[in-house]
Scaffold this motif. Sequence first.
Motif, PDB file in Angstrom:
ATOM      1  N   ILE A  34      -5.868 -11.573  -4.698  1.00 53.99           N
ATOM      2  CA  ILE A  34      -4.796 -10.587  -4.568  1.00 53.99           C
ATOM      3  C   ILE A  34      -4.794  -9.642  -5.767  1.00 53.99           C
ATOM      4  O   ILE A  34      -4.603  -8.429  -5.618  1.00 53.99           O
ATOM      5  CB  ILE A  34      -3.427 -11.286  -4.437  1.00 53.99           C
ATOM      6  CG1 ILE A  34      -3.346 -12.049  -3.114  1.00 53.99           C
ATOM      7  CG2 ILE A  34      -2.285 -10.266  -4.514  1.00 53.99           C
ATOM      8  CD1 ILE A  34      -3.374 -11.187  -1.876  1.00 53.99           C
ATOM      9  N   ARG A  35      -5.023 -10.174  -6.952  1.00 46.66           N
ATOM     10  CA  ARG A  35      -5.067  -9.342  -8.160  1.00 46.66           C
ATOM     11  C   ARG A  35      -6.138  -8.267  -8.025  1.00 46.66           C
ATOM     12  O   ARG A  35      -5.964  -7.133  -8.493  1.00 46.66           O
ATOM     13  CB  ARG A  35      -5.340 -10.218  -9.375  1.00 46.66           C
ATOM     14  CG  ARG A  35      -5.244  -9.493 -10.719  1.00 46.66           C
ATOM     15  CD  ARG A  35      -5.537 -10.458 -11.862  1.00 46.66           C
ATOM     16  NE  ARG A  35      -5.358  -9.837 -13.144  1.00 46.66           N
ATOM     17  CZ  ARG A  35      -6.281  -9.091 -13.758  1.00 46.66           C
ATOM     18  NH1 ARG A  35      -7.452  -8.883 -13.161  1.00 46.66           N
ATOM     19  NH2 ARG A  35      -6.047  -8.549 -14.939  1.00 46.66           N
ATOM     20  N   ASP A  68       0.834  -1.204   0.000  1.00 49.09           N
ATOM     21  CA  ASP A  68       0.000   0.000   0.000  1.00 49.09           C
ATOM     22  C   ASP A  68       0.865   1.249   0.000  1.00 49.09           C
ATOM     23  O   ASP A  68       0.602   2.213  -0.738  1.00 49.09           O
ATOM     24  CB  ASP A  68      -0.917  -0.021   1.223  1.00 49.09           C
ATOM     25  CG  ASP A  68      -2.000   1.038   1.158  1.00 49.09           C
ATOM     26  OD1 ASP A  68      -2.466   1.347   0.039  1.00 49.09           O
ATOM     27  OD2 ASP A  68      -2.367   1.569   2.219  1.00 49.09           O
ATOM     28  N   GLU A  69       1.912   1.244   0.819  1.00 47.33           N
ATOM     29  CA  GLU A  69       2.807   2.401   0.880  1.00 47.33           C
ATOM     30  C   GLU A  69       3.551   2.618  -0.430  1.00 47.33           C
ATOM     31  O   GLU A  69       3.934   3.744  -0.764  1.00 47.33           O
ATOM     32  CB  GLU A  69       3.798   2.231   2.031  1.00 47.33           C
ATOM     33  CG  GLU A  69       3.149   2.305   3.413  1.00 47.33           C
ATOM     34  CD  GLU A  69       4.125   2.031   4.536  1.00 47.33           C
ATOM     35  OE1 GLU A  69       5.234   1.514   4.240  1.00 47.33           O
ATOM     36  OE2 GLU A  69       3.785   2.314   5.700  1.00 47.33           O
ATOM     37  N   ALA A  70       3.751   1.544  -1.187  1.00 42.88           N
ATOM     38  CA  ALA A  70       4.433   1.648  -2.480  1.00 42.88           C
ATOM     39  C   ALA A  70       3.476   2.028  -3.606  1.00 42.88           C
ATOM     40  O   ALA A  70       3.894   2.149  -4.758  1.00 42.88           O
ATOM     41  CB  ALA A  70       5.111   0.321  -2.815  1.00 42.88           C
ATOM     42  N   GLY A  71       2.192   2.218  -3.272  1.00 44.12           N
ATOM     43  CA  GLY A  71       1.210   2.620  -4.270  1.00 44.12           C
ATOM     44  C   GLY A  71       0.772   1.507  -5.204  1.00 44.12           C
ATOM     45  O   GLY A  71       0.299   1.767  -6.314  1.00 44.12           O
ATOM     46  N   LEU A  72       0.898   0.261  -4.756  1.00 43.52           N
ATOM     47  CA  LEU A  72       0.580  -0.874  -5.617  1.00 43.52           C
ATOM     48  C   LEU A  72      -0.876  -1.308  -5.521  1.00 43.52           C
ATOM     49  O   LEU A  72      -1.350  -2.067  -6.371  1.00 43.52           O
ATOM     50  CB  LEU A  72       1.483  -2.062  -5.262  1.00 43.52           C
ATOM     51  CG  LEU A  72       2.991  -1.827  -5.360  1.00 43.52           C
ATOM     52  CD1 LEU A  72       3.744  -3.067  -4.903  1.00 43.52           C
ATOM     53  CD2 LEU A  72       3.381  -1.452  -6.779  1.00 43.52           C
ATOM     54  N   VAL A 130      -4.666  -0.221 -11.095  1.00 51.96           N
ATOM     55  CA  VAL A 130      -4.702  -0.514 -12.530  1.00 51.96           C
ATOM     56  C   VAL A 130      -3.290  -0.693 -13.081  1.00 51.96           C
ATOM     57  O   VAL A 130      -3.015  -1.616 -13.858  1.00 51.96           O
ATOM     58  CB  VAL A 130      -5.433   0.619 -13.284  1.00 51.96           C
ATOM     59  CG1 VAL A 130      -5.354   0.377 -14.789  1.00 51.96           C
ATOM     60  CG2 VAL A 130      -6.882   0.707 -12.839  1.00 51.96           C
ATOM     61  N   GLU A 131      -2.386   0.169 -12.668  1.00 48.79           N
ATOM     62  CA  GLU A 131      -1.014   0.093 -13.160  1.00 48.79           C
ATOM     63  C   GLU A 131      -0.329  -1.209 -12.727  1.00 48.79           C
ATOM     64  O   GLU A 131       0.400  -1.842 -13.492  1.00 48.79           O
ATOM     65  CB  GLU A 131      -0.200   1.300 -12.666  1.00 48.79           C
ATOM     66  CG  GLU A 131      -0.657   2.637 -13.214  1.00 48.79           C
ATOM     67  CD  GLU A 131      -1.911   3.157 -12.542  1.00 48.79           C
ATOM     68  OE1 GLU A 131      -2.321   2.579 -11.501  1.00 48.79           O
ATOM     69  OE2 GLU A 131      -2.495   4.138 -13.045  1.00 48.79           O
ATOM     70  N   THR A 132      -0.580  -1.605 -11.474  1.00 48.91           N
ATOM     71  CA  THR A 132       0.043  -2.822 -10.958  1.00 48.91           C
ATOM     72  C   THR A 132      -0.514  -4.061 -11.639  1.00 48.91           C
ATOM     73  O   THR A 132       0.217  -5.021 -11.892  1.00 48.91           O
ATOM     74  CB  THR A 132      -0.162  -2.936  -9.439  1.00 48.91           C
ATOM     75  OG1 THR A 132       0.218  -1.708  -8.815  1.00 48.91           O
ATOM     76  CG2 THR A 132       0.681  -4.060  -8.864  1.00 48.91           C
ATOM     77  N   ILE A 133      -1.821  -4.050 -11.953  1.00 49.88           N
ATOM     78  CA  ILE A 133      -2.440  -5.179 -12.648  1.00 49.88           C
ATOM     79  C   ILE A 133      -1.785  -5.404 -14.005  1.00 49.88           C
ATOM     80  O   ILE A 133      -1.510  -6.537 -14.403  1.00 49.88           O
ATOM     81  CB  ILE A 133      -3.956  -4.959 -12.812  1.00 49.88           C
ATOM     82  CG1 ILE A 133      -4.665  -5.134 -11.460  1.00 49.88           C
ATOM     83  CG2 ILE A 133      -4.541  -5.938 -13.832  1.00 49.88           C
ATOM     84  CD1 ILE A 133      -6.144  -4.860 -11.499  1.00 49.88           C
ATOM     85  N   LYS A 134      -1.521  -4.332 -14.700  1.00 51.29           N
ATOM     86  CA  LYS A 134      -0.869  -4.467 -16.014  1.00 51.29           C
ATOM     87  C   LYS A 134       0.487  -5.145 -15.868  1.00 51.29           C
ATOM     88  O   LYS A 134       0.838  -6.045 -16.629  1.00 51.29           O
ATOM     89  CB  LYS A 134      -0.697  -3.085 -16.649  1.00 51.29           C
ATOM     90  CG  LYS A 134      -2.001  -2.426 -17.080  1.00 51.29           C
ATOM     91  CD  LYS A 134      -1.744  -1.057 -17.672  1.00 51.29           C
ATOM     92  CE  LYS A 134      -3.047  -0.383 -18.101  1.00 51.29           C
ATOM     93  NZ  LYS A 134      -2.801   0.985 -18.637  1.00 51.29           N
ATOM     94  N   LYS A 135       1.252  -4.733 -14.871  1.00 52.98           N
ATOM     95  CA  LYS A 135       2.566  -5.328 -14.643  1.00 52.98           C
ATOM     96  C   LYS A 135       2.430  -6.793 -14.247  1.00 52.98           C
ATOM     97  O   LYS A 135       3.188  -7.648 -14.719  1.00 52.98           O
ATOM     98  CB  LYS A 135       3.306  -4.561 -13.544  1.00 52.98           C
ATOM     99  CG  LYS A 135       4.675  -5.124 -13.218  1.00 52.98           C
ATOM    100  CD  LYS A 135       5.338  -4.333 -12.106  1.00 52.98           C
ATOM    101  CE  LYS A 135       6.686  -4.938 -11.744  1.00 52.98           C
ATOM    102  NZ  LYS A 135       7.336  -4.207 -10.623  1.00 52.98           N
ATOM    103  N   TYR A 136       1.464  -7.081 -13.383  1.00 55.61           N
ATOM    104  CA  TYR A 136       1.267  -8.452 -12.941  1.00 55.61           C
ATOM    105  C   TYR A 136       0.871  -9.355 -14.098  1.00 55.61           C
ATOM    106  O   TYR A 136       1.403 -10.461 -14.244  1.00 55.61           O
ATOM    107  CB  TYR A 136       0.201  -8.513 -11.851  1.00 55.61           C
ATOM    108  CG  TYR A 136      -0.248  -9.923 -11.549  1.00 55.61           C
ATOM    109  CD1 TYR A 136       0.564 -10.784 -10.816  1.00 55.61           C
ATOM    110  CD2 TYR A 136      -1.462 -10.409 -12.031  1.00 55.61           C
ATOM    111  CE1 TYR A 136       0.180 -12.090 -10.561  1.00 55.61           C
ATOM    112  CE2 TYR A 136      -1.854 -11.704 -11.779  1.00 55.61           C
ATOM    113  CZ  TYR A 136      -1.028 -12.547 -11.044  1.00 55.61           C
ATOM    114  OH  TYR A 136      -1.406 -13.838 -10.813  1.00 55.61           O
ATOM    115  N   ASP A 137      -0.074  -8.905 -14.930  1.00 55.53           N
ATOM    116  CA  ASP A 137      -0.539  -9.727 -16.045  1.00 55.53           C
ATOM    117  C   ASP A 137       0.596 -10.068 -17.005  1.00 55.53           C
ATOM    118  O   ASP A 137       0.635 -11.169 -17.568  1.00 55.53           O
ATOM    119  CB  ASP A 137      -1.662  -9.009 -16.794  1.00 55.53           C
ATOM    120  CG  ASP A 137      -2.969  -9.010 -16.013  1.00 55.53           C
ATOM    121  OD1 ASP A 137      -3.060  -9.756 -15.014  1.00 55.53           O
ATOM    122  OD2 ASP A 137      -3.884  -8.263 -16.394  1.00 55.53           O
TER     123      ASP A 137
END
Length: 218
Positions: free
Chosen positions: A190-191, A142-146, A196-203
């Motif tokens: 978790i996803r 959360d602190e990392a904005g993820l 939105v930005e983190t989801i793109k990286k995860y996918d």
Amino acid sequence: MEFFLYLCTAMEESKNKIITYATGIFIQNGCRRITMDSIASDMHISKRTLYEQFGTKEELLSACLEYMMHQIEDKRRLMEAHVKEPILRAMFHMQSATKVSQNGAILMNDVRQYYPEIYNRYYTAHNFDFEKSVRQTLIEADEAGLLRPNFNLDRTIGAIKSLVNLNPDKDSSSSMEHLSDLSEAGFTFIRGLLSVETIKKYDEQEIRYKELFKHLDK
């Protein structure tokens, strides 16, 4: 002196062998119907040898649960040495906890019903460690904005604990399929917490992440 050290080492090795064997038997069959006599017979050791190491079945059962906890802790340390991103650590926590919960369903159902003091002692410690690790990991994410803007820490942890503790029927022949479904549900859960930005990286990295988890969770 050398003989004494040899004797102590031999006794410790014997004790560890008993714990390892009994843990496997308890996980597979539960603990209600397994007796100290049957363990001694299956291991081809005398009942005297077994009772010299463990005075009661409860003592052996406690040692087996402690052994399981150490295995979980060892995997957690291995994971933290290889996985630095908090989101991936959160996913691994869920993956590992779900596997432990499902694989030990028969045993823990028996312990809860027939050995409540041991169950409470084991699960109090295990749940505290699990919640502490997941909480810290999610705070870092959360602190990392993820995570998504409306993320709620306490509700999320409650949902995660409920998910990983959903045990299949202990007589079910489809427990492995159930475990696979829950594991996938954990990734999906978790996803759903991610921005939105983190989801793109995860996918983009999902296959690599899952292969990494399989390697660490062997």
